[in-house]
Motif scaffolding. Structure first.
Motif, mmCIF file in Angstrom:
data_model
loop_
_atom_site.group_PDB
_atom_site.id
_atom_site.type_symbol
_atom_site.label_atom_id
_atom_site.label_comp_id
_atom_site.label_asym_id
_atom_site.label_seq_id
_atom_site.Cartn_x
_atom_site.Cartn_y
_atom_site.Cartn_z
ATOM 1 N N PRO A 1 0.824 -1.263 0.019
ATOM 2 C CA PRO A 1 0.100 -0.041 0.065
ATOM 3 C C PRO A 1 0.774 1.215 -0.069
ATOM 4 N N VAL B 1 -2.974 -3.798 -10.411
ATOM 5 C CA VAL B 1 -3.185 -4.256 -9.212
ATOM 6 C C VAL B 1 -3.482 -5.689 -8.859
ATOM 7 N N GLN C 1 -4.823 -6.520 -3.271
ATOM 8 C CA GLN C 1 -5.068 -5.223 -3.246
ATOM 9 C C GLN C 1 -6.645 -4.573 -3.453
ATOM 10 N N PHE D 1 -7.986 0.603 -0.577
ATOM 11 C CA PHE D 1 -7.792 0.820 -1.941
ATOM 12 C C PHE D 1 -8.684 1.567 -2.742
ATOM 13 N N ASP E 1 -7.444 5.357 -2.164
ATOM 14 C CA ASP E 1 -6.315 5.763 -2.495
ATOM 15 C C ASP E 1 -6.366 6.035 -4.322
ATOM 16 N N THR E 2 -7.268 4.876 -4.773
ATOM 17 C CA THR E 2 -7.325 5.283 -6.195
ATOM 18 C C THR E 2 -8.154 6.446 -6.767
#
Length: 258
Positions: free
Chosen positions: A69, A100, A104, A110, A113-114
């Motif tokens: 991460p 990914v 993940q 996830f 963050d994306t």
């Protein structure tokens, strides 16, 4: 001293992040109908790793260490910085893709963050693509399905990478709502030989058409392969015929020449 993935430990990996040694490279995807830039696949490089340390083996090392991460957050920040610096040279609608693993996708944070990465890019100029790799099975859980749905609602596309070589197969297309598939270089190589694998590419193309999926072919090395793919209807292509993976400086030169 160059590092090999077999020799690294958690301290090496952590230091590589802190010292800025993990850098993004970009491999162009070309729409051969217009001979124009369609997208960029983000590939991770470690500046001190040896030449045999591929992005896949490096990602595996970070995943085993529990630092994946942190690595992805670092990498995406660098990508956002590079894209913003090159923004004037990049076309509207450009697809930016990154790989990914199934683990993940299922991990907490996830989606956040994306979407945080997406928010760092110029508004509505780019299309983000998440390519799910095939090294592990993708669990059909509410968490995974929910992650896909949240990303797609934010106009992020989901592709199965290296389709047909690992765990992603027809069953996965039945279980998950995805936007496209990427044909592995092993099958593309079979197009210009007598290998039976050459029949797999048309089969995947037909399957994708039935499911209304986009298709990208990677590992295109020759004009013969490119033409066969085009005749099948696969017009978004990636490989050394067009360009290898590029650093930010090399990408700038590529864009200026193009």
């Amino acid at each position: 001293m160059m590092m090999t993935t077999s020799a690294v430990n958690n301290i090496d990996l952590y230091c590589s992040l802190m010292m800025g040694e993990i850098v993004p490279y970009y491999q162009p995807l070309i729409d051969i109908r217009t001979q124009s830039l369609y997208g960029l696949e983000v590939l991770m490089r470690w500046s001190l790793a040896d030449e045999n340390a591929t992005p896949v083996t490096l990602i595996e090392a970070f995943e085993e260490s529990g630092l994946l991460p942190e690595m992805m957050q670092h990498l995406l920040r660098q990508v956002a910085q590079d894209i913003n610096e090159l923004n004037a040279l990049l076309p509207t609608g450009l697809h930016i893709s990154f790989n990914v693993s199934p683990s993940q996708v299922a991990a907490p944070g996830f989606v956040f963050d994306t979407l945080s990465f997406l928010a760092m890019l110029p508004l509505e100029k780019y299309r983000l693509v998440v390519e799910v790799t095939e090294e592990q099975p993708l669990a059909n859980t509410p968490e995974v399905r929910g992650a896909f749905l949240k990303l797609q609602l934010a106009d992020v596309s989901i592709y199965f990478d290296d389709f047909g070589t690992g765990y992603a197969n027809l069953n996965c297309l039945e279980q998950f709502n995805v936007d496209g598939v990427k044909i592995d270089r092993l099958f593309v190589a079979g197009l210009s030989s007598d290998s039976p694998s050459g029949a797999i590419v048309p089969a995947i193309a037909s399957l994708a058409k039935a499911y209304k999926l986009n298709v990208i072919a990677e590992g295109v090395e020759t004009t013969q392969q490119s033409q066969i793919l085009s005749d099948i209807g696969i017009t978004v292509q990636q490989g050394h015929l067009f360009s290898c993976a590029l650093s930010k400086t090399q990408l700038r030169d590529f864009l200026v020449v193009e």
